[in-house]
Design a protein around this motif. Structure first.
Motif, mmCIF file in Angstrom:
data_model
loop_
_atom_site.group_PDB
_atom_site.id
_atom_site.type_symbol
_atom_site.label_atom_id
_atom_site.label_comp_id
_atom_site.label_asym_id
_atom_site.label_seq_id
_atom_site.Cartn_x
_atom_site.Cartn_y
_atom_site.Cartn_z
ATOM 1 N N ARG A 1 6.231 10.410 6.644
ATOM 2 C CA ARG A 1 6.219 11.878 6.999
ATOM 3 C C ARG A 1 5.312 12.607 5.864
ATOM 4 O O ARG A 1 5.504 12.258 4.560
ATOM 5 C CB ARG A 1 7.615 12.287 6.689
ATOM 6 C CG ARG A 1 7.919 13.712 7.136
ATOM 7 C CD ARG A 1 7.282 13.868 8.665
ATOM 8 N NE ARG A 1 8.075 15.222 9.059
ATOM 9 C CZ ARG A 1 7.334 16.471 9.129
ATOM 10 N NH1 ARG A 1 5.877 16.624 8.404
ATOM 11 N NH2 ARG A 1 7.783 17.645 9.408
ATOM 12 N N PHE A 2 4.383 13.341 6.551
ATOM 13 C CA PHE A 2 3.633 14.099 5.571
ATOM 14 C C PHE A 2 4.398 15.462 4.899
ATOM 15 O O PHE A 2 5.258 16.043 5.581
ATOM 16 C CB PHE A 2 2.384 14.795 6.360
ATOM 17 C CG PHE A 2 1.379 15.618 5.787
ATOM 18 C CD1 PHE A 2 0.744 14.882 4.737
ATOM 19 C CD2 PHE A 2 1.127 16.757 5.815
ATOM 20 C CE1 PHE A 2 -0.405 15.611 4.182
ATOM 21 C CE2 PHE A 2 0.129 17.439 5.378
ATOM 22 C CZ PHE A 2 -0.560 16.728 4.429
ATOM 23 N N GLY B 1 1.081 14.863 0.649
ATOM 24 C CA GLY B 1 1.056 13.306 0.589
ATOM 25 C C GLY B 1 2.189 12.943 1.644
ATOM 26 O O GLY B 1 2.856 13.559 2.419
ATOM 27 N N PHE B 2 2.031 11.442 1.691
ATOM 28 C CA PHE B 2 3.263 10.814 2.785
ATOM 29 C C PHE B 2 4.138 10.049 2.140
ATOM 30 O O PHE B 2 3.866 9.479 1.254
ATOM 31 C CB PHE B 2 2.421 9.743 3.504
ATOM 32 C CG PHE B 2 1.635 10.646 4.866
ATOM 33 C CD1 PHE B 2 2.175 10.694 6.017
ATOM 34 C CD2 PHE B 2 0.246 10.963 4.522
ATOM 35 C CE1 PHE B 2 1.333 11.436 7.018
ATOM 36 C CE2 PHE B 2 -0.613 11.731 5.484
ATOM 37 C CZ PHE B 2 -0.006 11.908 6.854
ATOM 38 N N ILE B 3 5.463 10.309 2.456
ATOM 39 C CA ILE B 3 6.617 9.635 2.106
ATOM 40 C C ILE B 3 6.966 8.511 3.042
ATOM 41 O O ILE B 3 7.047 8.589 4.293
ATOM 42 C CB ILE B 3 7.818 10.625 2.006
ATOM 43 C CG1 ILE B 3 7.712 11.691 0.679
ATOM 44 C CG2 ILE B 3 9.172 9.850 1.753
ATOM 45 C CD1 ILE B 3 7.313 10.761 -0.520
ATOM 46 N N GLY C 1 -9.614 13.437 7.502
ATOM 47 C CA GLY C 1 -10.532 12.846 6.737
ATOM 48 C C GLY C 1 -10.010 12.676 5.216
ATOM 49 O O GLY C 1 -10.253 11.921 4.611
ATOM 50 N N MET C 2 -9.181 13.443 4.835
ATOM 51 C CA MET C 2 -8.452 13.456 3.663
ATOM 52 C C MET C 2 -6.973 13.089 3.414
ATOM 53 O O MET C 2 -6.352 12.434 3.011
ATOM 54 C CB MET C 2 -8.611 14.643 2.996
ATOM 55 C CG MET C 2 -8.305 14.855 1.276
ATOM 56 S SD MET C 2 -8.845 16.299 0.440
ATOM 57 C CE MET C 2 -10.552 16.170 0.604
ATOM 58 N N ASP C 3 -6.280 14.012 4.212
ATOM 59 C CA ASP C 3 -4.930 13.847 4.787
ATOM 60 C C ASP C 3 -4.631 13.204 5.939
ATOM 61 O O ASP C 3 -3.796 12.235 5.995
ATOM 62 C CB ASP C 3 -4.054 15.292 4.756
ATOM 63 C CG ASP C 3 -4.420 16.062 3.407
ATOM 64 O OD1 ASP C 3 -3.946 15.709 2.384
ATOM 65 O OD2 ASP C 3 -4.823 17.351 3.853
ATOM 66 N N SER D 1 7.104 5.220 -3.187
ATOM 67 C CA SER D 1 7.276 5.489 -1.708
ATOM 68 C C SER D 1 6.017 6.147 -1.216
ATOM 69 O O SER D 1 6.205 7.046 -0.224
ATOM 70 C CB SER D 1 8.398 6.701 -1.642
ATOM 71 O OG SER D 1 8.353 7.776 -2.602
ATOM 72 N N GLY D 2 4.803 6.067 -1.670
ATOM 73 C CA GLY D 2 3.763 6.827 -1.255
ATOM 74 C C GLY D 2 2.825 7.184 -2.175
ATOM 75 O O GLY D 2 2.872 7.099 -3.188
#
Length: 888
Positions: free
Chosen positions: A773-774, A822-824, A731-733, A803-804
Motif C-alpha cells: 500500500r502506498f 513509499g510502499f508498506i 517512474g518514481m513512485d 516492511s518496504g
C-alpha cells in the motif's frame, strides 16, 4: 615514494611475458588499434539448427547465465552463438569480485542471488568461489554517510553487514593503512569467483538439459516480421526463432545495427586497468576485498599477491569506430601515465606495495553506459528482442541475478523485482549517438566518484532544450537533466555562490544549499503566481479517420476514455499484471483526435507501449509531438486572473472548470492547449504552446503578471508541493510493479467500462486483496538543518521489521515536516509478501510503530493514507482534482 613509483612503472613497462587468460588460463595478446586487420571469416565447421525458440548472442558470463536460467525454467530449445570462443570478450580478464551492498534494495537482492548461486555451483562444478568478505573504507564523513546508507539497505535485504571502526577494519585486513579513515563497512559473505570457471559451469548444466552452445559462429542479421524477431542469419546458416537476446558485450551496439529497424543499445568501451603483483610475503589468501571509494580503488588477493585497480575520474574511450571481430583474448597497451591517478591511492592504502614486484598492468576494454546502469530488457524497436549488455565492469557480480530476471522477463513478461533504472526503455535516440557516448563514458567510468543527491552528468548537456531555455538561463535558472531534456530545477539569486549547473546540491547529504530558494518558490506558488517551464513532458497525438483511436485507447486505459471534447482524463495504462506501463493525461481534442501527456522520463516507454498495440492495418496513427509544444505551468491563486488578462475567454471556475482543456489565444499567439491543472495541487493552468509561440506567450505572461507578484519556479518546488499533497509520480513512485489498487487509485479504474489490458489481474486483486500500500510519512523529531536527509530508497520498518522502502521525499513547508512517500508490505517468515483484503487496516493499526532508516539513524514516522488537510491553505479550492491526486 617517487622512487618506488618509478620502479613500479619501469616494471610495468618492461614486462614482455604474456598474461594468462586475464590471470586465468589461456594466453592473450597485446592489441594496437592501428595495426589490427581482419583475418576473414572462418569456414563453416559446425552446423546450426534450422530453428530454435531462443537465440542468444554472446558467450560470456551474461549469455551463458541466461542460457542456464532458461534451461532451469524448462526452456531448452535454445541456441547460444559465440563468434569466437567462450569468455573471449571481457569475461576472461574480469577481476571476479562479488560485492552485495548496493545503493538500492533491488540491486542488493539481485547480487545476493548471484552470490548464493555461485556458492551453490562451486560445490558441484568448482567455480573458484572464495568467501573472503568485503571491507569498504571511508576517508570522509560524507563517505561514511554513504556507507551507512549501504549498510541500511543491506540489512533490509537480509545481507549480513556491519559498520565498523578503522581499528576493526585494520584487524580484518592488516595490510591496509587505517590512520586516515573515519570508519568502514564489513560484509562477511562477499567474495570472489573465477569467471571462466563460472562460464564452464553455466554451459555444462545448460548443455546437459539440451541447450546448444556453438563457438565460431558469427551473427550477420536479425530478421523481423510484423515488428518482432523472426530469424537470425549466421555465418553458418539461418535459424528461425521467436526470441533473440543480445549479450554481445563490446559488440552489442554493432549487433543492434544488424536488425531492421535497428535496435539502439547505448554503450561504449573504455580502457579499464588493474595491476597484478608477484606473491607478497604473509598475505592471507582470504584477505577481504577492499574498496576505497574515496581513493577510487579496489583490491583483492590473487595467487598470493594483490590485484589492484579502480575507476579513474576521466576514462579513455576505445574502439570508437567499432570493435574488431577478431579481438579475442586480447589486451590493450599499458598506460602507466594514465594509471598514475589510481596507482597513488593504491600505494597509499597498501603500504606493502612499496616493495612489491609488479608482474603486469592489465588493460582490458569494458563497456560503459550513459548513466552507469546496466542495459536490460526488451527493446522498444523490435518485439521479443532482449538486451543484456553494458555492464559497466559489473558483469560478473550481476550475471547470476541478471540471468534469472531476464529469463523471467522473457518467459513471464516481467522480472520479479523492479529493474526500471536498468530498463533499456529509459533512453531516447540521442543516447546511442557515438560521439555523445564517447564523451559521456569518460565520465560514467568514475563508478566510485562521490555523487550526492540531485547531481547531474556534466558531459553531453544542452542537447534537448525548450524554446525558453536561454531566457530562463539569463534569469538565473539552474538546470537539471531528465531523459536528456534540460529543465529548470530552481532559480539562483544574484548572491548565491553555491549555485552550480551540474552539482546543484554542492555536495551534501543533508539540507541542500538551495533550500531557501525552493522555499521562496514554493510559497509564491501557494500565495501568488509562478511560471514553471514544463516543456520536457512527453506529448503524443493519437488519431484515426473513424472511431478506431477511441477504441484503441479504451483498450489500453484502465480509466474510462470517452470522446467528450475538452475533458481531461487521467488514466493508467496497465500491463497484464495490472502494473503501470504508463500513467498519463488523455484529452479528446476531437472525436477521433487525442492529446496525451506523460512524464519526461517515460517518453520511450510510453511511445513503445502505444506502438506495441497499434493496429497493423494503419487505422490508428501515433505521433510523438514532444518537441512541437512548449509547456508553461501557470500556478498559484492569481493564475486565473492572470490568464484572464491575456486571453479573450472567461477563466472563472464556472466557465473553465478543473480537469478541462480549451484551445485559446494568449496575446497574439493562437492554438494554445490550456488545461486547468498544475500537477502540484494548486489552482492554475498548464499551457501547451506551439514552440514557435513560446517566447511570446512567456513574455506576455511575465509582463501581465507583474501586478500579481509573478516569479519563476522550478521542478524542486513542484516536487515538494506534490509530495506534501501525497501525489504519486510515475517512474518514481509508480512502476510496472505497482497497481492502481495498491496506490489508492482504484477510483480511476472503471471495471464496467469495457475490456482493457490488466482488467483480469485488477479484478483478482479486488477480490483477493493486495500485498502493498502506498503511504505518506511525516517524520517526527527530524532536524531539517542538522540531520541527514532522506532522498528516496530508505528502508521502512514496522514494529522493528523491514516492511518496504521510500520512493520519494521532500520538505513540506506548509506542514513544516519532512515528508516521505513509499510502499508498506508485510512479509512472512519465508520473506514472501502477505496479501490483505483490508490493507488499510494493517497499515493504520494503532499498535504499529513506523521508523525510517536515514543516515545511520532510525526516525519515527507517522503514517497517512490520505492528504493531510493542513497541507492546504484556507483559501485553496481543495476539491480541485489533479492528474496526480490520490484522494477524491
Amino acid at each position: 615514494m617517487a622512487l618506488v613509483r618509478g620502479i613500479l612503472r619501469g616494471l610495468g613497462r618492461g614486462l614482455k611475458s604474456p598474461v594468462n587468460r586475464g590471470l586465468w588460463t589461456t594466453s592473450s595478446r597485446q592489441y594496437s588499434e592501428e595495426s589490427v586487420t581482419s583475418n576473414g571469416e572462418d569456414k563453416p565447421s559446425v552446423k546450426v539448427p534450422s530453428s530454435a525458440r531462443v537465440v542468444i548472442c554472446g558467450g560470456g558470463v551474461l549469455g551463458t547465465s541466461i542460457a542456464y536460467h532458461l534451461s532451469e525454467r524448462g526452456w531448452t530449445d535454445v541456441v547460444l552463438l559465440e563468434q569466437g570462443r567462450l569468455t573471449c570478450g571481457t569475461t576472461w580478464h574480469s577481476a571476479g569480485m562479488v560485492g552485495q551492498a548496493k545503493d538500492e534494495v533491488e540491486g542488493s537482492q539481485l547480487v545476493a542471488y548471484s552470490r548464493q548461486l555461485y556458492k551453490q555451483l562451486d560445490k558441484s562444478h568448482g567455480v573458484g568461489w572464495k568467501e573472503c568478505g568485503s571491507v569498504f573504507v571511508a576517508q570522509t564523513q560524507d563517505r561514511l554517510t554513504f556507507l551507512q546508507r549501504k549498510n541500511a539497505i543491506a540489512l533490509a535485504t537480509g545481507i549480513e553487514s556491519h559498520l565498523i571502526s578503522p581499528e576493526e577494519a585494520g584487524k580484518l585486513c592488516p595490510w591496509i593503512r587505517t590512520d586516515d579513515l573515519k570508519g568502514a563497512l564489513w560484509v562477511p559473505d562477499d567474495g570472489a569467483v573465477t569467471p571462466p570457471d563460472l562460464v564452464t559451469a553455466f554451459t555444462s548444466i545448460a548443455r546437459e538439459k539440451g541447450v546448444k552452445i556453438m563457438e565460431g559462429v558469427k551473427i550477420d542479421k536479425i530478421h523481423t516480421k510484423n515488428g518482432r524477431v523472426s530469424q537470425v542469419t549466421t555465418s553458418h546458416g539461418d535459424i528461425d526463432c521467436e526470441y533473440f537476446v543480445n549479450c554481445a558485450g563490446l559488440w552489442a551496439r554493432e549487433v543492434g545495427t544488424k536488425s531492421e529497424p535497428n535496435v539502439r543499445i547505448p554503450l561504449h568501451p573504455n580502457e579499464h586497468f588493474y595491476l597484478v603483483t608477484a606473491p607478497i610475503k604473509g598475505l592471507d589468501p582470504l584477505m577481504p576485498v577492499v574498496r576505497d571509494f574515496d581513493g577510487r580503488i579496489y583490491a583483492r588477493e590473487w595467487s598470493g599477491g594483490l590485484l589492484a585497480g579502480g575507476f579513474e575520474p576521466r576514462g579513455k574511450p576505445v574502439f570508437h569506430n567499432g570493435v574488431p571481430d577478431k579481438f579475442e583474448f586480447q589486451l590493450l597497451p599499458e598506460d602507466w601515465d594514465h594509471f598514475q591517478v589510481l596507482l597513488d591511492p593504491i600505494l597509499h592504502r597498501f603500504p606493502c606495495m612499496e616493495t612489491a614486484e609488479v608482474r603486469h598492468l592489465v588493460n582490458g576494454p569494458e563497456s560503459f553506459t550513459p548513466d552507469g546502469h546496466w542495459n536490460l530488457g526488451e527493446s522498444p524497436e523490435v518485439k521479443n528482442y532482449f538486451v543484456a549488455a553494458g555492464m559497466n565492469s559489473m558483469g560478473v557480480v550481476g550475471c547470476g541475478g541478471i540471468g534469472k530476471h531476464l529469463t523471467e522477463w522473457i518467459i513471464d513478461g516481467e522480472p520479479s523485482i523492479n529493474l526500471a533504472e536498468h530498463d533499456i526503455l529509459r533512453y531516447v535516440p540521442h543516447h546511442s549517438n557515438k560521439k555523445f557516448l564517447k564523451e559521456r563514458v569518460k565520465e560514467t567510468i568514475a563508478l566510485y566518484e562521490m555523487r550526492f543527491p540531485y547531481e547531474y552528468w556534466e558531459t553531453g548537456r544542452k542537447l534537448r532544450t525548450s524554446p525558453l531555455h536561454t531566457t530562463l538561463e539569463v534569469d538565473g535558472a539552474i538546470f537539471g537533466e531528465t531523459n536528456a531534456y534540460e529543465r529548470p530545477i530552481y532559480f539562483a539569486r544574484p548572491d548565491d555562490e553555491f549555485a552550480n549547473q551540474y552539482r546543484p546540491g554542492k555536495g551534501s547529504y543533508g539540507k541542500p544549499p538551495w533550500f531557501d530558494n525552493v522555499k521562496e518558490e514554493y510559497w509564491a506558488c501557494k500565495e501568488r503566481v509562478c511560471l514553471i517551464d514544463m516543456s520536457s513532458f512527453s506529448k503524443f497525438e493519437v488519431k484515426s479517420s473513424g472511431s478506431e483511436a477511441l477504441q484503441f485507447l479504451e483498450y489500453l486505459s484502465s480509466n474510462d476514455i470517452e470522446d467528450n471534447i475538452g475533458e481531461i482524463i487521467h488514466t493508467g495504462m496497465q500491463n497484464n499484471r495490472g502494473g503501470y506501463e504508463n500513467d498519463c493525461t488523455v484529452v479528446p481534442l476531437e472525436h477521433n483526435h487525442f492529446f496525451i501527456i506523460s512524464p519526461a522520463s517515460q517518453q520511450t516507454r510510453s511511445l513503445a507501449w502505444l506502438q506495441r498495440f497499434q493496429p497493423e492495418d494503419g487505422s490508428v496513427q501515433i505521433r510523438d509531438i514532444t518537441s512541437a509544444y512548449a509547456g508553461i505551468n501557470v500556478i498559484g491563486p492569481h493564475a486565473q486572473q492572470l490568464l484572464a488578462d491575456v486571453t479573450d475567454i472567461s477563466t472563472t471556475l464556472k466557465d473553465f472548470k478543473p480537469m478541462t482543456c480549451k484551445v485559446i489565444d494568449v496575446g497574439f499567439a493562437s492554438d494554445i492547449r490550456a488545461m486547468r491543472l498544475t500537477h502540484g495541487g494548486e489552482d492554475g493552468f498548464v499551457l501547451y504552446v506551439p514552440s514557435e509561440y513560446a517566447l511570446h506567450v512567456y513574455d506576455t505572461l511575465m509582463t501581465a503578471g507583474k501586478d500579481y507578484g509573478i516569479r519563476h519556479a522550478g521542478y524542486y518546488a513542484l516536487k515538494f508541493l506534490r509530495i506534501e499533497k501525497f501525489y504519486a509520480y510515475w517512474g518514481m513512485d509508480l512502476t510496472t510493479h505497482t497497481t492502481p489498487l495498491e496506490c489508492g487509485r482504484d477510483f480511476r479504474v472503471k471495471f464496467d467500462a469495457g475490456d482493457f489490458i490488466g482488467k483480469e489481474a485488477l479484478l483478482k486483486q479486488k477480490e483477493e486483496g493486495i500485498s502493498q500500500r502506498f503511504v505518506q510519512f511525516l517524520l517526527e523529531d527530524f532536524n531539517v538543518d542538522e540531520d541527514v536527509w532522506p532522498w528516496g530508497g530508505e528502508p521502512i520498518y514496522r514494529n522493528g521489521k523491514f516492511s518496504g522502502t521510500t520512493t520519494s521525499s521532500g520538505y513540506g513547508f506548509k506542514l513544516d515536516k519532512m515528508v516521505c512517500l513509499g510502499f508498506i508490505r508485510d512479509y512472512d517468515e519465508q520473506g514472501k509478501s502477505v496479501m490483505y483484503k483490508n490493507m488499510n487496516q494493517f497499515v493504520l493499526d494503532r499498535n504499529a510503530k513506523y521508523e525510517i532508516a536515514i543516515g545511520g539513524r532510525m526516525f519515527e514516522a507517522k503514517v497517512r493514507l490520505y492528504t493531510h488537510k493542513a497541507a492546504y491553505s484556507a483559501s485553496e479550492p481543495v476539491f480541485i482534482p489533479v492528474p496526480s491526486m490520490n484522494t477524491t
